[in-house]
Design a protein around this motif. Structure first.
Motif, PDB file in Angstrom:
ATOM      1  N   LEU A   3      -5.558   2.987   5.238  1.00 59.80           N
ATOM      2  CA  LEU A   3      -5.121   1.584   4.483  1.00 59.80           C
ATOM      3  C   LEU A   3      -3.656   1.810   4.215  1.00 59.80           C
ATOM      4  N   PRO A   4      -2.867   1.716   4.898  1.00 57.01           N
ATOM      5  CA  PRO A   4      -1.318   1.969   4.552  1.00 57.01           C
ATOM      6  C   PRO A   4      -0.637   1.131   4.014  1.00 57.01           C
ATOM      7  N   PHE A   5      -1.017   0.750   2.844  1.00 55.26           N
ATOM      8  CA  PHE A   5      -0.431  -0.130   1.708  1.00 55.26           C
ATOM      9  C   PHE A   5      -0.354   0.735   0.636  1.00 55.26           C
ATOM     10  N   GLY A   6      -0.158   2.048   0.622  1.00 57.05           N
ATOM     11  CA  GLY A   6      -0.123   2.814  -0.788  1.00 57.05           C
ATOM     12  C   GLY A   6      -1.513   2.960  -1.454  1.00 57.05           C
ATOM     13  N   ILE A   7      -2.368   2.733  -0.947  1.00 59.65           N
ATOM     14  CA  ILE A   7      -3.807   2.843  -1.446  1.00 59.65           C
ATOM     15  C   ILE A   7      -4.315   4.235  -1.982  1.00 59.65           C
TER      16      ILE A   7
ATOM     17  N   GLY B 146       2.591   3.797  -5.158  1.00 63.51           N
ATOM     18  CA  GLY B 146       1.824   2.910  -4.374  1.00 63.51           C
ATOM     19  C   GLY B 146       2.321   1.500  -4.588  1.00 63.51           C
ATOM     20  N   VAL B 147       2.812   0.961  -5.655  1.00 63.89           N
ATOM     21  CA  VAL B 147       3.513  -0.228  -5.717  1.00 63.89           C
ATOM     22  C   VAL B 147       4.704  -0.477  -4.910  1.00 63.89           C
ATOM     23  N   ALA B 148       5.562   0.646  -4.785  1.00 66.56           N
ATOM     24  CA  ALA B 148       6.881   0.912  -3.817  1.00 66.56           C
ATOM     25  C   ALA B 148       6.188   0.750  -2.775  1.00 66.56           C
ATOM     26  N   GLN B 149       5.188   1.542  -1.972  1.00 65.67           N
ATOM     27  CA  GLN B 149       4.750   1.258  -0.624  1.00 65.67           C
ATOM     28  C   GLN B 149       4.179  -0.012  -0.172  1.00 65.67           C
ATOM     29  N   LEU B 150       3.513  -0.665  -1.224  1.00 68.55           N
ATOM     30  CA  LEU B 150       2.898  -2.073  -1.061  1.00 68.55           C
ATOM     31  C   LEU B 150       4.072  -2.732  -0.811  1.00 68.55           C
TER      32      LEU B 150
ATOM     33  N   ALA C  64       6.500  -3.620   9.028  1.00 63.36           N
ATOM     34  CA  ALA C  64       7.397  -2.586   9.450  1.00 63.36           C
ATOM     35  C   ALA C  64       7.316  -1.319   8.910  1.00 63.36           C
ATOM     36  N   GLY C  65       7.288  -1.592   7.336  1.00 64.71           N
ATOM     37  CA  GLY C  65       7.500  -0.412   6.586  1.00 64.71           C
ATOM     38  C   GLY C  65       5.996   0.204   6.405  1.00 64.71           C
ATOM     39  N   VAL C  66       5.125   0.150   7.324  1.00 68.54           N
ATOM     40  CA  VAL C  66       3.844   0.852   7.372  1.00 68.54           C
ATOM     41  C   VAL C  66       3.750   2.293   7.567  1.00 68.54           C
TER      42      VAL C  66
ATOM     43  N   ILE D  88       3.168   8.236   7.213  1.00 65.09           N
ATOM     44  CA  ILE D  88       3.794   9.862   7.221  1.00 65.09           C
ATOM     45  C   ILE D  88       3.436  10.378   6.004  1.00 65.09           C
ATOM     46  N   ASP D  89       3.468   9.535   4.752  1.00 70.98           N
ATOM     47  CA  ASP D  89       3.047  10.141   3.376  1.00 70.98           C
ATOM     48  C   ASP D  89       1.640  10.611   3.549  1.00 70.98           C
ATOM     49  N   GLY D  90       0.662   9.799   4.152  1.00 75.96           N
ATOM     50  CA  GLY D  90      -0.861  10.506   4.199  1.00 75.96           C
ATOM     51  C   GLY D  90      -1.105  11.807   5.107  1.00 75.96           C
ATOM     52  N   ILE D  91      -0.096  11.748   6.276  1.00 76.89           N
ATOM     53  CA  ILE D  91      -0.034  12.942   7.047  1.00 76.89           C
ATOM     54  C   ILE D  91       0.556  14.270   6.202  1.00 76.89           C
TER      55      ILE D  91
END
Length: 165
Positions: free
Chosen positions: A110-114, A125-129, A138-140, A145-148
């Motif tokens: 769920l690449p929205f900063g979840i 999280g808010v910044a990534q969302l 496009a910013g997904v 990468i953060d998750g990896i």
């Protein structure tokens, strides 16, 4: 017979260095340090390798001191924690109750900063969302990468405690 190393001789990491720079910033903002002295102490903190390198930076300053320079909390006796695991909960060991696996997978799936929200990093999280929403998806890459990185290296929760494996 095993001997534990001198706590001041233990190597420190980037997280501890950043805590020192943050504490020095507080002292600078409150007028305890002049600009040149602040810059010298920050440079020393960023180049520090061991806890003993940081002690002189705060010897003449009142609190706040970075957590790395505070004495370790005593380990409570067995049974003082609810639902002890091998005698201690993750929080008693200075660990988060949040999982690095869950955090990393949430960031990827769920690449929205979840994953950042789950770990307690609401600001990131808010910044990534916002980046994902305002770039039409496009910013997904940032949350993925953060998750990896979280899965590979671990991370910290919103209170600065290490995520459990």
């Amino acid at each position: 017979m095993t001997t534990s190393p001198d706590p001041d001789a233990v190597r420190i990491g980037t997280f501890e260095r950043e805590q020192c720079v943050e504490a020095l910033g507080v002292h600078f903002a409150e007028g305890r340090l002049e600009t040149t002295e602040y810059e010298e102490r920050v440079t020393t903190a960023l180049g520090a390798q061991k806890k003993s390198d940081l002690v002189p930076l705060f010897a003449d300053l009142p609190d706040p001191h970075p957590p790395v320079l505070r004495p370790p909390a005593p380990i409570p006796a067995y049974g003082q924690y609810p639902q002890p695991v091998y005698g201690y909960t993750p929080a008693a060991r200075g660990m988060s109750d949040k999982s690095k696996l869950t955090t990393g997978l949430l960031q990827i799936v769920l690449p929205f900063g979840i994953g950042r929200f789950y770990a307690g990093h609401v600001g990131i999280g808010v910044a990534q969302l916002m980046v994902v929403l305002f770039t039409c998806g496009a910013g997904v890459l940032w949350p993925i990468i953060d998750g990896i990185i979280i899965l590979a290296n671990g991370g910290h929760d919103g209170q600065g405690r290490r995520l459990i494996d």
